[in-house]
Design a protein around this motif. Sequence first.
Motif, PDB file in Angstrom:
ATOM      1  N   ARG A  26      11.292  53.117   2.910  1.00 19.99           N
ATOM      2  CA  ARG A  26       9.844  52.390   2.819  1.00 19.99           C
ATOM      3  C   ARG A  26       9.837  51.655   1.489  1.00 19.99           C
ATOM      4  NH1 ARG A  26       6.894  50.545   7.592  1.00 19.99           N
ATOM      5  NH2 ARG A  26       7.558  52.066   9.228  1.00 19.99           N
ATOM      6  N   ILE A  27       9.490  50.622   1.090  1.00 27.58           N
ATOM      7  CA  ILE A  27       9.126  50.284   0.016  1.00 27.58           C
ATOM      8  C   ILE A  27       7.846  49.396  -0.161  1.00 27.58           C
ATOM      9  CG2 ILE A  27      11.563  49.844  -0.846  1.00 27.58           C
ATOM     10  CD1 ILE A  27      11.246  46.783  -0.666  1.00 27.58           C
ATOM     11  N   SER A  28       7.137  49.415  -1.402  1.00 27.39           N
ATOM     12  CA  SER A  28       6.171  48.713  -1.428  1.00 27.39           C
ATOM     13  C   SER A  28       6.143  47.524  -2.029  1.00 27.39           C
ATOM     14  CB  SER A  28       4.900  49.688  -2.148  1.00 27.39           C
ATOM     15  OG  SER A  28       5.317  49.932  -3.403  1.00 27.39           O
ATOM     16  N   SER A  29       5.188  46.409  -2.141  1.00 29.88           N
ATOM     17  CA  SER A  29       5.372  45.120  -2.834  1.00 29.88           C
ATOM     18  C   SER A  29       5.866  45.527  -4.284  1.00 29.88           C
ATOM     19  CB  SER A  29       4.255  44.325  -2.610  1.00 29.88           C
ATOM     20  OG  SER A  29       4.273  43.905  -1.251  1.00 29.88           O
ATOM     21  N   PHE A  30       6.557  44.761  -4.988  1.00 36.52           N
ATOM     22  CA  PHE A  30       6.637  44.872  -6.314  1.00 36.52           C
ATOM     23  C   PHE A  30       7.033  43.607  -6.918  1.00 36.52           C
ATOM     24  CE2 PHE A  30      10.785  46.580  -4.438  1.00 36.52           C
ATOM     25  CZ  PHE A  30      11.682  45.971  -4.904  1.00 36.52           C
ATOM     26  N   ILE A  31       7.027  43.449  -8.215  1.00 40.58           N
ATOM     27  CA  ILE A  31       7.636  42.250  -9.350  1.00 40.58           C
ATOM     28  C   ILE A  31       8.748  42.821 -10.058  1.00 40.58           C
ATOM     29  CG2 ILE A  31       6.977  40.521 -10.797  1.00 40.58           C
ATOM     30  CD1 ILE A  31       4.469  40.364  -9.319  1.00 40.58           C
ATOM     31  N   LEU A  32       9.816  42.030 -10.067  1.00 45.55           N
ATOM     32  CA  LEU A  32      10.997  42.513 -11.068  1.00 45.55           C
ATOM     33  C   LEU A  32      10.895  41.627 -12.319  1.00 45.55           C
ATOM     34  CD1 LEU A  32      13.607  42.862  -8.399  1.00 45.55           C
ATOM     35  CD2 LEU A  32      12.647  44.641  -9.605  1.00 45.55           C
ATOM     36  N   TRP A  33      10.577  42.219 -13.482  1.00 50.25           N
ATOM     37  CA  TRP A  33      10.446  41.340 -14.599  1.00 50.25           C
ATOM     38  C   TRP A  33      11.637  41.510 -15.450  1.00 50.25           C
ATOM     39  CZ3 TRP A  33       6.575  42.636 -18.870  1.00 50.25           C
ATOM     40  CH2 TRP A  33       6.837  41.745 -20.123  1.00 50.25           C
ATOM     41  N   ALA A  44      17.324  42.613  -4.992  1.00 50.71           N
ATOM     42  CA  ALA A  44      16.210  42.403  -3.623  1.00 50.71           C
ATOM     43  C   ALA A  44      17.271  42.567  -2.583  1.00 50.71           C
ATOM     44  CB  ALA A  44      15.515  41.134  -4.023  1.00 50.71           C
ATOM     45  N   GLN A  45      18.293  41.829  -2.422  1.00 51.42           N
ATOM     46  CA  GLN A  45      19.355  41.610  -1.495  1.00 51.42           C
ATOM     47  C   GLN A  45      19.729  42.994  -1.029  1.00 51.42           C
ATOM     48  OE1 GLN A  45      21.929  38.708  -2.952  1.00 51.42           O
ATOM     49  NE2 GLN A  45      20.601  37.091  -2.070  1.00 51.42           N
ATOM     50  N   ILE A  46      20.149  43.937  -1.765  1.00 53.82           N
ATOM     51  CA  ILE A  46      20.620  45.067  -1.650  1.00 53.82           C
ATOM     52  C   ILE A  46      19.560  45.998  -0.999  1.00 53.82           C
ATOM     53  CG2 ILE A  46      21.325  47.394  -2.683  1.00 53.82           C
ATOM     54  CD1 ILE A  46      22.826  45.790  -4.804  1.00 53.82           C
ATOM     55  N   ILE A  87      10.852  41.729   4.507  1.00 54.66           N
ATOM     56  CA  ILE A  87      10.802  41.335   2.965  1.00 54.66           C
ATOM     57  C   ILE A  87      10.818  39.806   2.527  1.00 54.66           C
ATOM     58  CG2 ILE A  87      11.948  41.557   0.622  1.00 54.66           C
ATOM     59  CD1 ILE A  87      13.065  44.277   1.823  1.00 54.66           C
ATOM     60  N   LEU A  88       9.795  39.529   1.664  1.00 53.48           N
ATOM     61  CA  LEU A  88       9.781  38.085   1.259  1.00 53.48           C
ATOM     62  C   LEU A  88       9.964  38.061  -0.236  1.00 53.48           C
ATOM     63  CD1 LEU A  88       8.970  35.048   1.189  1.00 53.48           C
ATOM     64  CD2 LEU A  88       6.547  35.739   1.033  1.00 53.48           C
ATOM     65  N   PHE A  89      10.919  37.278  -0.496  1.00 57.22           N
ATOM     66  CA  PHE A  89      11.506  37.443  -1.725  1.00 57.22           C
ATOM     67  C   PHE A  89      11.366  35.946  -2.454  1.00 57.22           C
ATOM     68  CE2 PHE A  89      15.028  36.487  -5.184  1.00 57.22           C
ATOM     69  CZ  PHE A  89      14.663  37.336  -5.952  1.00 57.22           C
ATOM     70  N   ILE A  90      10.614  36.045  -3.459  1.00 57.54           N
ATOM     71  CA  ILE A  90      10.104  34.774  -4.285  1.00 57.54           C
ATOM     72  C   ILE A  90      10.780  34.778  -5.714  1.00 57.54           C
ATOM     73  CG2 ILE A  90       8.471  33.412  -4.999  1.00 57.54           C
ATOM     74  CD1 ILE A  90       6.546  34.676  -2.778  1.00 57.54           C
ATOM     75  N   ASP A  91      11.747  33.806  -5.920  1.00 56.56           N
ATOM     76  CA  ASP A  91      12.357  33.563  -7.289  1.00 56.56           C
ATOM     77  C   ASP A  91      11.636  33.142  -7.903  1.00 56.56           C
ATOM     78  OD1 ASP A  91      14.388  34.237  -8.893  1.00 56.56           O
ATOM     79  OD2 ASP A  91      15.807  32.672  -8.429  1.00 56.56           O
ATOM     80  N   GLY A 117       8.768  39.884  -6.060  1.00 49.47           N
ATOM     81  CA  GLY A 117       8.898  38.545  -7.078  1.00 49.47           C
ATOM     82  C   GLY A 117       9.785  38.876  -8.012  1.00 49.47           C
ATOM     83  N   ALA A 118      10.330  37.789  -8.388  1.00 46.23           N
ATOM     84  CA  ALA A 118      11.181  37.968  -9.684  1.00 46.23           C
ATOM     85  C   ALA A 118      10.658  36.903 -10.385  1.00 46.23           C
ATOM     86  CB  ALA A 118      12.753  37.638  -9.347  1.00 46.23           C
TER      87      ALA A 118
END
Length: 411
Positions: A26-33, A44-46, A87-91, A117-118
């Motif tokens: 289980r993961i929570s929403s996060f942003i990768l900076w 994110a794909q992994i 999962i919604l990944f937003i580049d 988010g990235a």
Amino acid sequence: MLDDYIGQQHLVGEGAVLRKMIEAGRISSFILWGPPGVGKTTLAQIIANRLETPFYTLSAVTSGVKDVRDVIEKAQKGRFFNEASPILFIDEIHRFSKSQQDSLLGAVEKGIVTLIGATTENPSFEVIRPLLSRCQLYVLKSLSKDDLLQLLHRAITTDVVLKERKIELQETDALLRYSGGDARKLLNILELVVEAESGDVTITNQLVTERLQQNPLAYDKQGEMHYDIISAFIKSIRGSDPDAALYWMARMIEGGEDPQFIARRLVISASEDVGLANPNALLLANAAFDTVMKIGWPEARIALAEAVVYLATSPKSNSAYLGIDAALEEVRRSGNQPVPLPLRNAPTQLMKELGYHDGYKYPHDFPGHFTTQQYLPDELTDCRFWHGQHNPAEEKLYQRMVNYWGKRYED
């Protein structure tokens, strides 16, 4: 596979925060900076593959509010009870407008989607506060030399095309330098160099340099690195390190920075950091700015360098800077205090009858061109805003004020 992921061990290494969440399922929403090419999208794909959950991707460059709502609707319809949120990944999420980011809030808060988010830009400035408060923030670092070398060796031994070529990494300094810690750029450079050769390929620094023939420095004049480097430049001057100041200016010059921008920062530094400890610094900084405007590159770099070294090696004082800020703070606190009558002009008879200008002492009529009188408003007569700092140049100014005003200026 997470174990095959290169770099960011502070996030995905044994016992690290993201690995624990992934292993728990289980993961929570996060942003990768982090800077470009450090593995934000790959990570994110992994995660999506490991959790075996639907994975939707949007690019902030090409997607609008409608695209966001369509994906959220699909995610809501396709989800089964008790199943992990899609999962919604937003580049490049920093490129989303406020309204686009607002359209995500409900879905993230209700758990309809898990947002990843990235961004290459500081989320504090680019992501709206309500969305940022609903997401964890994880900072990715530029890949180290060891990370990049590991990636190179993996590419030439496992890539379907590259492993068919006999590639020897005889020298790697140029590859690493030109990539600037960006894995994507590193692989692109490797591919470019290999494709330009026939037969066996021996990678050398000279070969890479000849094939690229381009400015290798990563310096986005609109991005965070712009602000990081100018910050390092100013702090090096403030810290009296001329070598570091010249280095950071060289980084800006090679990165294509506007010379007027550099010159403007020097004028600010002369006022803010050198100040009254060496008033000539402001004159020299202004002269350097004038030189840039008159002669341009490349000769103007010399004038800028002269100003940089002069500012960095000058004694430092921020008393004027602190003084005006203290005065502004008092104005905001006490409001519009009346001007003392002796200091007011009296161009009309009525003003003279009201006492305007009455009692004003013209300093030049007195010995030493000074006499005591009240210049501050009645309620602020004891206020001090400027506090002289004890460097050779400013000490003279401070002692003169002590001689003039006595106890008022005795710190």
